[in-house]
Design a protein around this motif. Structure first.
Motif, short mmCIF file in Angstrom:
data_model
loop_
_atom_site.label_atom_id
_atom_site.label_comp_id
_atom_site.label_asym_id
_atom_site.label_seq_id
_atom_site.Cartn_x
_atom_site.Cartn_y
_atom_site.Cartn_z
N ILE A 117 0.86 -1.18 0.00
CA ILE A 117 0.00 0.00 0.00
C ILE A 117 0.90 1.23 0.00
O ILE A 117 1.82 1.33 0.81
CB ILE A 117 -0.94 0.00 1.22
CG1 ILE A 117 -1.76 1.31 1.29
CG2 ILE A 117 -0.18 -0.20 2.52
CD1 ILE A 117 -2.78 1.33 2.39
N THR A 118 0.67 2.15 -0.93
CA THR A 118 1.51 3.34 -1.01
C THR A 118 1.13 4.32 0.10
O THR A 118 0.05 4.22 0.69
CB THR A 118 1.37 4.04 -2.36
OG1 THR A 118 0.06 4.60 -2.47
CG2 THR A 118 1.62 3.06 -3.51
N LEU A 119 2.00 5.27 0.34
CA LEU A 119 1.72 6.28 1.37
C LEU A 119 0.46 7.06 1.01
O LEU A 119 -0.39 7.31 1.86
CB LEU A 119 2.91 7.22 1.52
CG LEU A 119 2.74 8.34 2.55
CD1 LEU A 119 2.54 7.75 3.95
CD2 LEU A 119 3.93 9.28 2.54
N THR A 120 0.31 7.45 -0.25
CA THR A 120 -0.89 8.18 -0.66
C THR A 120 -2.14 7.36 -0.45
O THR A 120 -3.16 7.86 0.04
CB THR A 120 -0.78 8.60 -2.15
OG1 THR A 120 0.27 9.56 -2.29
CG2 THR A 120 -2.08 9.22 -2.64
N GLN A 121 -2.11 6.07 -0.78
CA GLN A 121 -3.28 5.20 -0.59
C GLN A 121 -3.65 5.11 0.89
O GLN A 121 -4.84 5.16 1.24
CB GLN A 121 -2.99 3.81 -1.15
CG GLN A 121 -2.96 3.73 -2.66
CD GLN A 121 -2.52 2.37 -3.17
OE1 GLN A 121 -1.69 1.69 -2.55
NE2 GLN A 121 -3.07 1.96 -4.30
N LEU A 122 -2.65 4.98 1.75
CA LEU A 122 -2.92 4.87 3.18
C LEU A 122 -3.52 6.16 3.72
O LEU A 122 -4.51 6.14 4.47
CB LEU A 122 -1.64 4.52 3.93
CG LEU A 122 -1.78 4.33 5.46
CD1 LEU A 122 -2.84 3.27 5.77
CD2 LEU A 122 -0.44 3.94 6.07
N VAL A 123 -2.96 7.30 3.32
CA VAL A 123 -3.50 8.58 3.76
C VAL A 123 -4.94 8.74 3.28
O VAL A 123 -5.82 9.17 4.05
CB VAL A 123 -2.63 9.75 3.25
CG1 VAL A 123 -3.31 11.09 3.54
CG2 VAL A 123 -1.25 9.72 3.91
N GLU A 124 -5.22 8.37 2.04
CA GLU A 124 -6.58 8.50 1.51
C GLU A 124 -7.57 7.59 2.23
O GLU A 124 -8.73 7.96 2.43
CB GLU A 124 -6.58 8.23 0.01
CG GLU A 124 -5.91 9.35 -0.80
CD GLU A 124 -5.91 9.09 -2.28
OE1 GLU A 124 -6.04 7.91 -2.69
OE2 GLU A 124 -5.77 10.07 -3.05
N ARG A 125 -7.14 6.40 2.64
CA ARG A 125 -8.01 5.52 3.42
C ARG A 125 -8.38 6.16 4.76
O ARG A 125 -9.52 6.06 5.22
CB ARG A 125 -7.33 4.17 3.66
CG ARG A 125 -7.23 3.29 2.43
CD ARG A 125 -6.61 1.94 2.79
NE ARG A 125 -6.37 1.12 1.61
CZ ARG A 125 -5.85 -0.09 1.66
NH1 ARG A 125 -5.52 -0.64 2.83
NH2 ARG A 125 -5.65 -0.79 0.55
#
Length: 211
Positions: A117-125
């Motif tokens: 999971i990318t950093l952007t994906q985790l932040v968006e979740r």
């Protein structure tokens, strides 16, 4: 770190380190601080609306942030929520105060490599669970001089980034700090995350650890 003209938006870092004789794997620590939460999202964390911590975890979407983690959650009376998660060697935690006018949520995670999971994906979740008007992201690594900004670019849909800071922490690694505001949001005087544009790319040999 952060905008020096906005005293409520300064991110303080303290670090201590020593040179190691043997190589080690990079460890990343992520912190997200969110204010002015969406009222509907925040309402989940009132006991009159959601009767248990387990339901808060599910109905808020927190269960979907790191779906493989084991979660220990707790609800407060009349409102509020905390959880701790464990996934292998990685840990995470969330704290929520949902009251209108000073709503706040924080997310922290340590030990994730941001490969699956990318950093952007985790932040968006995380943002999906709270939909804050404003938030900040701090990412720390124990690897000396790692270019976090280049390795972990953040492009968050629906928000614009108006402040970026980056510091090298001597033998203690590096940290980047970003602030974001919702694209159609105008900060109120009560906001603790008032933002204005600046960029700092200064290297600092002080040896400090993130708090």
């Amino acid at each position: 770190m952060g905008d020096p003209d906005n005293k409520s938006q300064i991110w303080h870092i303290y670090s201590s380190s020593a040179e190691l004789q043997t190589p080690f794997e990079a460890v990343y620590g992520l912190e997200i601080c969110m204010t002015s939460l969406d009222k509907e999202k925040a309402s989940v964390f009132f006991k009159e609306n959601t009767c248990s911590a387990a339901l808060m975890t599910k109905e808020s979407g927190i269960r979907n942030i790191l779906p493989q983690s084991d979660i220990c959650d707790f609800d407060f009376d009349p409102c509020g929520y905390s959880m701790n998660g464990i996934e292998g060697n990685a840990i995470s935690t969330i704290h929520v105060t949902p009251e209108d006018g000073f709503s706040y949520a924080s997310f922290e995670a340590v030990g994730y490599a941001f490969k699956d999971i990318t950093l952007t994906q985790l932040v968006e979740r995380v943002l999906t669970c709270f939909q804050p008007n404003e938030f900040s992201v701090a990412l720390h690594t124990n690897v000396h001089g790692e270019k976090l900004v280049e390795k972990f670019p953040l492009d968050i849909e629906g928000y614009f980034c108006n402040d970026k800071s980056y510091e090298v922490l001597g033998e203690g690694g590096a940290v980047m700090y970003h602030t974001f505001v919702q694209s159609d949001y105008r900060a109120s005087p009560r906001s603790t995350l008032r933002c204005c544009s600046s960029w700092s790319d200064e290297e600092n040999s002080d040896e400090v650890e993130e708090i």
